[in-house]
Enzyme design. Structure first.
Site, PDB file in Angstrom:
ATOM      1  N   LYS A 139      40.052  45.165  27.400  1.00  0.00           N
ATOM      2  CA  LYS A 139      39.495  43.874  26.981  1.00  0.00           C
ATOM      3  C   LYS A 139      38.064  43.872  27.498  1.00  0.00           C
ATOM      4  CE  LYS A 139      40.153  38.872  27.462  1.00  0.00           C
ATOM      5  NZ  LYS A 139      39.052  38.275  28.202  1.00  0.00           N
ATOM      6  N   TYR A 193      40.670  45.085  32.053  1.00  0.00           N
ATOM      7  CA  TYR A 193      39.969  43.850  31.680  1.00  0.00           C
ATOM      8  C   TYR A 193      38.577  43.904  32.306  1.00  0.00           C
ATOM      9  CZ  TYR A 193      39.279  38.699  31.474  1.00  0.00           C
ATOM     10  OH  TYR A 193      38.805  37.427  31.257  1.00  0.00           O
TER      11      TYR A 193
END
EC number: 4.1.3.3
Length: 320
Positions: free
Chosen positions: A173, A143
């Site tokens: 992400k 992330y």
């Protein structure tokens, strides 16, 4: 243990953690929340305990309970449930990763530690590797959110050779506006079946052109239906319609950003749109003002996202 899954793609809602007025987690509405995402927004993938879910404001015990509730309530309804297990403590992150595997989550994600920070790619990968190893059967996602972590290691650099160190690595992400970095992540890893999940909702169309395979965001909780229309237009190469949908989404996001738009305001908008009480955020965040809610409500109506009959603000009395 979770069975192997197809690539995570399409829209992924960054879930909100519903809370009571006293700041306790309101588990009772999560089942209703799952049904709303699937039936009203057409969103069947979720990202739990991330930024929008106030994951780092929750205790480890609370994070475990929230993850369990989403996995349980989403069974046979959601396609994939990815749990964010990042923490400042490696031990806590490993505990959350093991727990995610035990409860049948479909993947885990981790942010970079943001207080005592990794200073280069190798140090960051060593941390991520230790977390991933705690759940060796689960797909692992990085992330990337440098504006909040302060860790400026480029994602393109991090991805170079990452699967050699972390065999379960499946994608990232990417919550940053640096489309050069994002584009190079895609370009340099085309031969790998990575999930390139874009995390800046108002720039999604640009990222799709660069090769994004999906998106994780807070607005998909209540603008999922509209964003899916954009994805469908893009898939059929109707770029004019896709652009119109993106501009419409941008008009709303641009409007609320000028008012001050964050987790608190997302909770208020979701309550307004869905009728499911999301409650206030946990301190140090403060709940959205009534003025913000009234302005956001008017804007949603003016853009045609919602009709007067769609708006369900019966759970917003506490904001007045």
């Amino acid at each position: 243990m979770a069975s192997p899954k197809k690539q995570l793609q399409g829209l992924v809602a960054a879930t909100i953690t519903p809370m009571t007025e006293h700041g306790e987690i309101n588990f009772s509405v999560i089942g209703q929340y799952v049904d709303y995402l699937v039936e009203e927004q057409g969103v069947k993938n979720i990202f739990v305990n991330g930024t929008t879910g106030e994951g780092l404001s929750l205790s480890v015990s609370e994070r475990r309970q929230v993850a369990e509730e989403w996995v349980t309530r989403g069974r046979n309804k959601l396609d994939q449930v990815v749990i964010h297990v990042g923490a400042l403590s490696l031990k806590e992150s490993q505990e959350l990763a093991r727990h995610a595997a035990e409860i049948g989550a479909d993947g885990i994600a981790v942010i970079a530690p943001f207080f005592l920070k990794p200073w280069n790619k190798d140090v960051l990968i060593n941390f991520l590797k230790e977390v991933a190893a705690a759940a060796p059967a689960l797909p692992f996602y990085y992330y990337h959110i440098p504006a909040l972590t302060g860790v400026k290691i480029r994602a393109e650099e991090l991805l170079d050779g990452i699967q050699d160190k972390i065999p379960t690595f499946q994608g990232l992400k990417f919550s940053d506006t640096d489309l050069l970095d994002f584009g190079q992540c895609v370009d340099q890893n085309r031969q790998r079946q990575f999930a390139f999940l874009f995390g800046v909702d108002e720039q999604l169309l640009s990222a799709l052109v660069m090769g994004a395979t999906g998106a994780v965001g807070s607005t998909y909780n209540y603008l999922g239906k509209k964003t899916n229309q954009m994805l469908e237009a893009f898939e059929r190469k109707d770029f004019s319609s896709a652009l119109n949908h993106q501009f419409c989404i941008q008009r709303f996001i641009n409007f609320v950003l000028k008012l001050g738009f964050g987790v608190s305001q997302t909770k208020a908008i979701m309550t307004l749109v869905s009728g499911i009480p999301m409650g206030p955020p946990r301190p140090p965040l403060q709940k959205a003002s009534r003025e913000f809610i009234d302005d956001a409500k008017a804007k949603l109506k003016s853009l045609g996202f919602l009709s007067s009959t769609d708006l369900k603000d019966g759970n917003l009395e506490s904001y007045s």
